[in-house]
Write an enzyme that holds these catalytic residues in place. Structure first.
Site, mmCIF file in Angstrom:
data_model
loop_
_atom_site.group_PDB
_atom_site.id
_atom_site.type_symbol
_atom_site.label_atom_id
_atom_site.label_comp_id
_atom_site.label_asym_id
_atom_site.label_seq_id
_atom_site.Cartn_x
_atom_site.Cartn_y
_atom_site.Cartn_z
ATOM 1 N N ASP A 119 -0.354 5.280 0.724
ATOM 2 C CA ASP A 119 -0.152 6.100 2.052
ATOM 3 C C ASP A 119 0.135 5.295 2.958
ATOM 4 O OD1 ASP A 119 -1.803 7.818 -0.995
ATOM 5 O OD2 ASP A 119 -0.584 8.571 -0.082
ATOM 6 N N CYS A 155 -6.053 2.918 -8.305
ATOM 7 C CA CYS A 155 -7.198 3.236 -8.467
ATOM 8 C C CYS A 155 -7.620 4.276 -8.893
ATOM 9 C CB CYS A 155 -8.582 2.702 -7.561
ATOM 10 S SG CYS A 155 -9.806 2.858 -7.982
ATOM 11 N N TYR A 183 -4.933 11.978 1.023
ATOM 12 C CA TYR A 183 -4.651 12.885 0.102
ATOM 13 C C TYR A 183 -3.956 13.374 -1.162
ATOM 14 C CZ TYR A 183 -9.554 12.004 0.401
ATOM 15 O OH TYR A 183 -10.313 10.966 1.102
ATOM 16 N N CYS A 215 -15.522 0.284 -9.164
ATOM 17 C CA CYS A 215 -14.937 -0.208 -9.716
ATOM 18 C C CYS A 215 -14.695 -1.696 -9.266
ATOM 19 C CB CYS A 215 -13.726 0.633 -10.522
ATOM 20 S SG CYS A 215 -12.899 0.798 -8.923
ATOM 21 N N THR A 252 -2.863 0.740 -5.043
ATOM 22 C CA THR A 252 -2.863 2.193 -3.869
ATOM 23 C C THR A 252 -4.060 2.572 -4.442
ATOM 24 O OG1 THR A 252 -2.352 4.431 -3.546
ATOM 25 C CG2 THR A 252 -1.900 3.694 -5.715
ATOM 26 N N LYS A 288 -4.678 0.142 6.621
ATOM 27 C CA LYS A 288 -6.208 -0.072 6.343
ATOM 28 C C LYS A 288 -6.838 -1.396 6.308
ATOM 29 C CE LYS A 288 -7.292 4.100 4.977
ATOM 30 N NZ LYS A 288 -8.062 4.861 3.195
ATOM 31 N N ASP A 343 1.086 -1.316 0.326
ATOM 32 C CA ASP A 343 -0.244 0.114 0.501
ATOM 33 C C ASP A 343 0.806 0.874 0.199
ATOM 34 O OD1 ASP A 343 -1.516 1.991 2.456
ATOM 35 O OD2 ASP A 343 -2.605 1.580 0.964
ATOM 36 N N LYS A 382 -9.472 -0.507 -3.341
ATOM 37 C CA LYS A 382 -9.365 -1.852 -1.934
ATOM 38 C C LYS A 382 -10.855 -1.249 -1.746
ATOM 39 C CE LYS A 382 -5.405 -0.102 -1.616
ATOM 40 N NZ LYS A 382 -3.887 0.367 -0.924
ATOM 41 N N ASP A 410 0.720 9.740 5.335
ATOM 42 C CA ASP A 410 -0.843 9.096 5.452
ATOM 43 C C ASP A 410 -0.986 11.497 5.332
ATOM 44 O OD1 ASP A 410 -4.157 7.918 4.145
ATOM 45 O OD2 ASP A 410 -2.951 9.578 4.033
HETATM 46 O O1 LIG Z 1 -3.620 3.895 1.468
HETATM 47 P P1 LIG Z 1 -3.552 3.660 -0.018
HETATM 48 O O2 LIG Z 1 -4.454 3.148 -0.716
HETATM 49 O O3 LIG Z 1 -2.118 3.860 -0.644
HETATM 50 O O4 LIG Z 1 -4.373 5.490 -0.333
HETATM 51 C C1 LIG Z 1 -5.141 5.949 0.513
HETATM 52 C C2 LIG Z 1 -4.702 7.483 -0.153
HETATM 53 O O5 LIG Z 1 -5.624 7.686 -1.907
HETATM 54 C C3 LIG Z 1 -5.787 8.343 0.636
HETATM 55 O O6 LIG Z 1 -7.342 7.223 1.005
HETATM 56 C C4 LIG Z 1 -8.448 7.883 1.426
HETATM 57 O O7 LIG Z 1 -9.718 7.334 1.667
HETATM 58 P P2 LIG Z 1 -10.966 7.333 0.575
HETATM 59 O O8 LIG Z 1 -10.639 6.642 -0.555
HETATM 60 O O9 LIG Z 1 -10.970 8.896 0.735
HETATM 61 O O10 LIG Z 1 -11.990 6.268 1.028
HETATM 62 C C5 LIG Z 1 -7.999 8.804 3.191
HETATM 63 O O11 LIG Z 1 -8.329 7.834 3.897
HETATM 64 C C6 LIG Z 1 -6.693 9.328 2.471
HETATM 65 O O12 LIG Z 1 -6.243 9.902 3.894
HETATM 66 C C7 LIG Z 1 -5.289 9.010 2.072
HETATM 67 O O13 LIG Z 1 -4.848 9.841 1.986
HETATM 68 MG MG LIG Z 2 -2.877 3.712 2.914
HETATM 69 ZN ZN LIG Z 3 -10.965 1.293 -9.067
#
Ligand SMILES: O=P(O)(O)OC[C@@H](O)[C@H]1O[C@@H](OP(=O)(O)O)[C@@H](O)[C@@H](O)[C@@H]1O
Ligand SMILES: [Mg+2]
Ligand SMILES: [Zn+2]
Length: 183
Positions: free
Chosen positions: A10, A89, A19, A104, A50, A134, A8, A108, A16
């Site tokens: 972030d 994604c 965003y 989609c 990610t 997560k 993963d 994840k 993290d």
């Molecule tokens: O941890 P990965 O998968 O690499 O990326 C997570 C990020 O795209 C963002 O995913 C968001 O969740 P939502 O996508 O809004 O549910 C939030 O948790 C943000 O804090 C976080 O930066």
């Molecule tokens: Mg993450």
């Molecule tokens: Zn997707």
């Protein structure tokens, strides 16, 4: 078939900060790059998977995401931990950007990114590992048939009460790799 570590991004590779899409905000988790190098040296292919719903939400463009990803990949390469691939994604059903505002198979906890990586890079999923911050990362690993899934507390979910279906939980990627490689 090759074994991989699905990382993963972030909360595992970088802090993290919600965003993250600008290079100046991209802060590597201490020890993460060295841990990635140790995994590569141990024969694992390194694949990042990610969720980037910030694209669907209109917080940043996919071009901005790709520009950041190019900088990140260059650092991994320089550190002796080349990434085999990075899958993202861009979707979210509640997004405001029409092109990406949908359900989609790749967001994840759905397994789409992992399954695509396995097909494109001839990876053995039962012999592979996933590390996420997560429970949705862990669920994606289970859905894809990844052999072992580990949770790290270096993300925003640090106060997560339980480890769900993860095989174990660690403070961060470095501690996880210490345990994996018995170092
Ligand atoms: O941890 P990965 O998968 O690499 O990326 C997570 C990020 O795209 C963002 O995913 C968001 O969740 P939502 O996508 O809004 O549910 C939030 O948790 C943000 O804090 C976080 O930066
Ligand atoms: Mg993450
Ligand atoms: Zn997707």
């Amino acid at each position: 078939m090759t074994r991989a570590v699905f990382l993963d991004r972030d909360g595992v590779v970088n802090r993290d900060h919600a965003y993250v899409h600008r290079w100046e905000d991209f802060e590597f988790v201490p020890g993460a790059l060295d841990a990635a190098r140790r995994l590569a040296d141990a024969g694992f292919r390194l694949v990042i998977v990610t969720n980037q719903s910030g694209i669907a939400r209109g917080y940043y463009t996919e071009a901005q995401y790709f520009a950041l990803t190019e900088r990140m990949c260059a650092v991994f390469e320089r550190q002796g931990a080349p990434l085999a691939a990075v899958y993202h994604c861009p979707h979210h059903p509640a997004g405001s950007v029409v092109a990406f505002a949908r359900e989609c198979d790749c967001r994840k906890p759905r397994p789409g990114m992992i399954l695509r990586a396995a097909a494109e890079h001839l990876l053995s999923l039962p012999e592979s590992i996933l590390v996420g911050d997560k429970l949705s990362d862990i669920e994606a690993a289970r859905a894809a048939g990844v052999g072992r899934a580990y949770l790290v507390r270096s993300g925003n979910e640090a106060s997560m009460p339980d480890i769900g279906t993860a095989d174990a939980a660690y403070a961060d990627l470095a501690q996880c790799v210490d345990a994996l490689l018995h170092t």
